[in-house]
Design a protein around this motif. Structure first.
Motif, mmCIF file in Angstrom:
data_model
loop_
_atom_site.group_PDB
_atom_site.id
_atom_site.type_symbol
_atom_site.label_atom_id
_atom_site.label_comp_id
_atom_site.label_asym_id
_atom_site.label_seq_id
_atom_site.Cartn_x
_atom_site.Cartn_y
_atom_site.Cartn_z
ATOM 1 N N MET A 108 -8.348 5.308 -5.154
ATOM 2 C CA MET A 108 -7.323 5.526 -4.144
ATOM 3 C C MET A 108 -7.030 4.223 -3.393
ATOM 4 O O MET A 108 -5.869 3.910 -3.107
ATOM 5 C CB MET A 108 -7.789 6.602 -3.171
ATOM 6 N N SER A 109 -8.060 3.465 -3.081
ATOM 7 C CA SER A 109 -7.874 2.202 -2.357
ATOM 8 C C SER A 109 -7.084 1.198 -3.180
ATOM 9 O O SER A 109 -6.205 0.499 -2.661
ATOM 10 C CB SER A 109 -9.235 1.611 -1.981
ATOM 11 N N LEU A 110 -7.390 1.123 -4.476
ATOM 12 C CA LEU A 110 -6.652 0.203 -5.347
ATOM 13 C C LEU A 110 -5.191 0.613 -5.461
ATOM 14 O O LEU A 110 -4.299 -0.245 -5.478
ATOM 15 C CB LEU A 110 -7.302 0.168 -6.736
ATOM 16 N N LEU A 111 -4.923 1.922 -5.540
ATOM 17 C CA LEU A 111 -3.548 2.407 -5.608
ATOM 18 C C LEU A 111 -2.782 2.047 -4.347
ATOM 19 O O LEU A 111 -1.657 1.517 -4.413
ATOM 20 C CB LEU A 111 -3.547 3.923 -5.819
ATOM 21 N N TRP A 112 -3.379 2.290 -3.196
ATOM 22 C CA TRP A 112 -2.690 2.009 -1.933
ATOM 23 C C TRP A 112 -2.614 0.520 -1.659
ATOM 24 O O TRP A 112 -1.723 0.073 -0.927
ATOM 25 C CB TRP A 112 -3.373 2.750 -0.783
ATOM 26 N N TRP A 114 -1.760 -1.579 -3.867
ATOM 27 C CA TRP A 114 -0.490 -1.916 -4.508
ATOM 28 C C TRP A 114 0.691 -1.378 -3.702
ATOM 29 O O TRP A 114 1.701 -2.066 -3.526
ATOM 30 C CB TRP A 114 -0.443 -1.350 -5.925
ATOM 31 N N ILE A 115 0.570 -0.167 -3.189
ATOM 32 C CA ILE A 115 1.659 0.428 -2.413
ATOM 33 C C ILE A 115 1.996 -0.430 -1.188
ATOM 34 O O ILE A 115 3.159 -0.594 -0.820
ATOM 35 C CB ILE A 115 1.297 1.865 -1.981
ATOM 36 N N PHE A 116 0.968 -1.008 -0.557
ATOM 37 C CA PHE A 116 1.174 -1.818 0.643
ATOM 38 C C PHE A 116 1.429 -3.291 0.340
ATOM 39 O O PHE A 116 1.535 -4.099 1.275
ATOM 40 C CB PHE A 116 -0.040 -1.706 1.578
ATOM 41 N N ASN A 117 1.539 -3.656 -0.921
ATOM 42 C CA ASN A 117 1.827 -5.043 -1.267
ATOM 43 C C ASN A 117 3.188 -5.441 -0.684
ATOM 44 O O ASN A 117 4.188 -4.764 -0.935
ATOM 45 C CB ASN A 117 1.836 -5.221 -2.785
ATOM 46 N N PRO A 118 3.254 -6.509 0.107
ATOM 47 C CA PRO A 118 4.521 -6.834 0.785
ATOM 48 C C PRO A 118 5.629 -7.295 -0.150
ATOM 49 O O PRO A 118 6.812 -7.188 0.198
ATOM 50 C CB PRO A 118 4.124 -7.961 1.750
ATOM 51 N N GLN A 119 5.288 -7.787 -1.352
ATOM 52 C CA GLN A 119 6.306 -8.274 -2.285
ATOM 53 C C GLN A 119 6.735 -7.197 -3.288
ATOM 54 O O GLN A 119 7.932 -6.963 -3.485
ATOM 55 C CB GLN A 119 5.795 -9.500 -3.056
ATOM 56 N N ILE A 120 5.770 -6.534 -3.913
ATOM 57 C CA ILE A 120 6.103 -5.592 -4.999
ATOM 58 C C ILE A 120 5.669 -4.165 -4.687
ATOM 59 O O ILE A 120 5.742 -3.296 -5.543
ATOM 60 C CB ILE A 120 5.452 -6.043 -6.324
ATOM 61 N N GLY A 121 5.228 -3.913 -3.462
ATOM 62 C CA GLY A 121 4.722 -2.595 -3.105
ATOM 63 C C GLY A 121 5.821 -1.553 -2.943
ATOM 64 O O GLY A 121 6.971 -1.865 -2.630
ATOM 65 N N LEU A 122 5.438 -0.299 -3.144
ATOM 66 C CA LEU A 122 6.385 0.812 -3.073
ATOM 67 C C LEU A 122 6.919 1.005 -1.658
ATOM 68 O O LEU A 122 8.101 1.314 -1.477
ATOM 69 C CB LEU A 122 5.703 2.094 -3.568
ATOM 70 N N TRP A 154 -2.971 10.765 2.615
ATOM 71 C CA TRP A 154 -3.032 11.076 1.185
ATOM 72 C C TRP A 154 -3.995 12.236 0.921
ATOM 73 O O TRP A 154 -3.814 12.992 -0.035
ATOM 74 C CB TRP A 154 -3.466 9.804 0.454
ATOM 75 N N THR A 155 -5.035 12.373 1.736
ATOM 76 C CA THR A 155 -6.052 13.401 1.515
ATOM 77 C C THR A 155 -5.865 14.618 2.414
ATOM 78 O O THR A 155 -6.799 15.394 2.610
ATOM 79 C CB THR A 155 -7.454 12.817 1.744
ATOM 80 N N ALA A 156 -4.674 14.804 2.952
ATOM 81 C CA ALA A 156 -4.423 15.958 3.817
ATOM 82 C C ALA A 156 -4.556 17.273 3.065
ATOM 83 O O ALA A 156 -4.750 18.321 3.678
ATOM 84 C CB ALA A 156 -3.029 15.853 4.442
ATOM 85 N N THR A 217 -15.115 2.429 2.435
ATOM 86 C CA THR A 217 -14.553 2.064 1.130
ATOM 87 C C THR A 217 -13.227 1.345 1.260
ATOM 88 O O THR A 217 -12.993 0.323 0.595
ATOM 89 C CB THR A 217 -14.376 3.318 0.251
ATOM 90 N N GLN A 218 -12.327 1.858 2.108
ATOM 91 C CA GLN A 218 -11.015 1.239 2.255
ATOM 92 C C GLN A 218 -11.136 -0.208 2.729
ATOM 93 O O GLN A 218 -10.477 -1.113 2.212
ATOM 94 C CB GLN A 218 -10.159 2.038 3.238
ATOM 95 N N ALA A 219 -11.981 -0.428 3.739
ATOM 96 C CA ALA A 219 -12.139 -1.776 4.271
ATOM 97 C C ALA A 219 -12.799 -2.689 3.240
ATOM 98 O O ALA A 219 -12.426 -3.859 3.113
ATOM 99 C CB ALA A 219 -12.969 -1.740 5.553
ATOM 100 N N PHE A 220 -13.757 -2.173 2.505
ATOM 101 C CA PHE A 220 -14.473 -2.990 1.525
ATOM 102 C C PHE A 220 -13.573 -3.396 0.365
ATOM 103 O O PHE A 220 -13.586 -4.548 -0.075
ATOM 104 C CB PHE A 220 -15.685 -2.217 0.999
ATOM 105 N N VAL A 221 -12.777 -2.457 -0.132
ATOM 106 C CA VAL A 221 -11.955 -2.716 -1.314
ATOM 107 C C VAL A 221 -10.667 -3.443 -0.956
ATOM 108 O O VAL A 221 -10.240 -4.366 -1.656
ATOM 109 C CB VAL A 221 -11.629 -1.395 -2.049
ATOM 110 N N MET A 222 -10.039 -3.078 0.172
ATOM 111 C CA MET A 222 -8.683 -3.527 0.442
ATOM 112 C C MET A 222 -8.594 -4.723 1.378
ATOM 113 O O MET A 222 -7.698 -5.558 1.218
ATOM 114 C CB MET A 222 -7.876 -2.359 1.026
ATOM 115 N N THR A 223 -9.474 -4.815 2.375
ATOM 116 C CA THR A 223 -9.276 -5.834 3.404
ATOM 117 C C THR A 223 -10.493 -6.702 3.686
ATOM 118 O O THR A 223 -10.356 -7.737 4.339
ATOM 119 C CB THR A 223 -8.856 -5.174 4.728
#
Length: 284
Positions: A108-112, A114-122, A154-156, A217-223
Motif C-alpha cells: 500500500m505504501s509503495l502504491l501511494w 507513486w500516487i503522491f509523486n509530484p511529476q507522474i503521480g495520479l 484507503w483502509t476505511a 510502515t508508511q514513514a519507513f517506506v515512503m518518507t
C-alpha cells in the motif's frame, strides 16, 4: 492436560512474556546489544524528556491521531450507512470497499508513493484537470503528514464492515416506532441508530487511536521520517534508536512510555464512554 497446553505455554513464555520483562529491565540500562547491559536507573526516561526528537515524534503522532482517526470514523460510518441501504450490486460495492484493507502495508505504501509523486503521480494529474498545480506532497514538509493522513482513508473499508454489522443489529421495531412518532431520518439516526451502534463506535475509536500511535510502515517506506522530520512518528523514532543507533535500553524505555500512554488513553476513553455508550439491555 499440561502436555497439551505446553506448546502454547512455552511459546507464550519464550516469545511473549520473556521479551516483555526483558524490555522492562533493559529500559533501566545502558545497553547497545554488543556489550552487557549496565544499570542506569531512570536515566533513559530522564533523557527522553530532554530529547527534542522525542517531543517532535510525540507532536507528529498526536497531530496524525487527531486528524486521521475522526476522519476515518466519519468516512467508515458514511460508507456503512450508504451500503446499508437496498441498492443494486450492494454486495459488490461492499467487497470493493473492503478489499483495499487486505493489501499489505508495504504494498500500500509503495502504491501511494507513486500516487503522491509530484511529476507522474495520479493525484497531481487529476488536479491538473482543474488547472491546479499540485504540491510536492511527500517531498514538502508542509504537506507530507497530510499526505499520509489522506492515505489512511484507503483502509476505511475495514471500519465500514464493523459499522455495517452494528447497523444490522439495530432493531427494526425501534426505527418503525420512531417513524410512527413522526421522526425524520436525521432524528432517527441521532436518537435511535447512533445510540444503538455506540459500542461499535467506541471500539473503533479505541482501536483507531492505538493504531495511529503505532504508525511506522508508511514513514519507513515512503518518507524515512522526513522531510525535515515532518513525519517523524513515535514508533519510527523508537525504531531508529533501536536498530540504527543500537540504543536498546533507550528504545525499550520509549516502548514502555508508549504502552503507558495507550493504557491511559484507553482508560480515559472508557471512563468518559460510560455517559454516552448504550449497551443492549439498558446498561451503560
Amino acid at each position: 492436560m499440561y502436555l497439551f497446553i505446553s506448546p502454547w505455554l512455552i511459546g507464550f513464555l519464550v516469545f511473549a512474556l520473556y521479551p516483555i520483562l526483558a524490555s522492562l529491565y533493559y529500559s533501566f540500562t545502558d545497553y547497545d546489544i554488543i556489550h552487557p547491559p549496565e544499570f542506569v536507573g531512570f536515566a533513559n526516561y530522564a533523557e527522553m524528556f530532554r530529547d527534542d526528537l522525542f517531543w517532535k515524534s510525540v507532536t507528529v503522532t498526536l497531530k496524525f491521531t487527531f486528524l486521521s482517526v475522526p476522519a476515518q470514523l466519519l468516512l467508515s460510518l458514511g460508507f456503512a450507512l450508504l451500503l446499508h441501504q437496498t441498492m443494486p450490486l450492494r454486495g459488490f460495492f461492499r467487497t470493493a470497499m473492503y478489499f483495499p484493507s487486505m493489501v499489505s502495508g508495504v504494498a500500500m505504501s509503495l502504491l501511494w508513493y507513486w500516487i503522491f509523486n509530484p511529476q507522474i503521480g495520479l493525484f497531481n494529474y487529476m488536479l491538473s484537470w482543474f488547472g491546479i498545480h499540485g504540491p510536492a506532497w511527500l517531498m514538502d514538509p508542509d504537506t507530507a503528514l497530510y499526505a499520509l493522513i489522506i492515505m489512511t482513508f484507503w483502509t476505511a473499508g475495514s471500519g465500514m464492515i464493523l459499522f455495517l454489522a452494528g447497523l444490522q443489529g439495530v432493531p427494526a421495531s425501534l426505527i418503525e416506532a420512531a417513524k410512527l412518532d413522526g421522526a425524520g431520518r436525521l432524528r432517527i439516526f441521532r436518537n435511535v441508530t447512533l445510540p444503538m451502534i455506540s459500542p461499535v463506535l467506541l471500539f473503533q475509536l479505541i482501536m483507531g487511536i492505538i493504531d495511529s500511535f503505532q504508525v511506522f510502515t508508511q514513514a519507513f517506506v515512503m518518507t524515512q521520517g522526513g522531510p525535515n522530520y515532518s513525519t517523524w512518528f513515535y514508533v519510527y523514532n523508537l525504531y531508529t534508536s533501536a536498530f540504527k543507533e543500537y540504543r536498546a535500553g533507550y528504545s525499550s524505555a520509549l516502548a514502555w512510555v508508549l504502552l503507558i500512554a495507550v493504557m491511559l488513553c484507553t482508560a480515559l476513553i472508557m471512563k468518559v464512554s460510560n455517559r454516552y455508550v448504550h449497551y443492549e439491555g439498558g446498561g451503560r
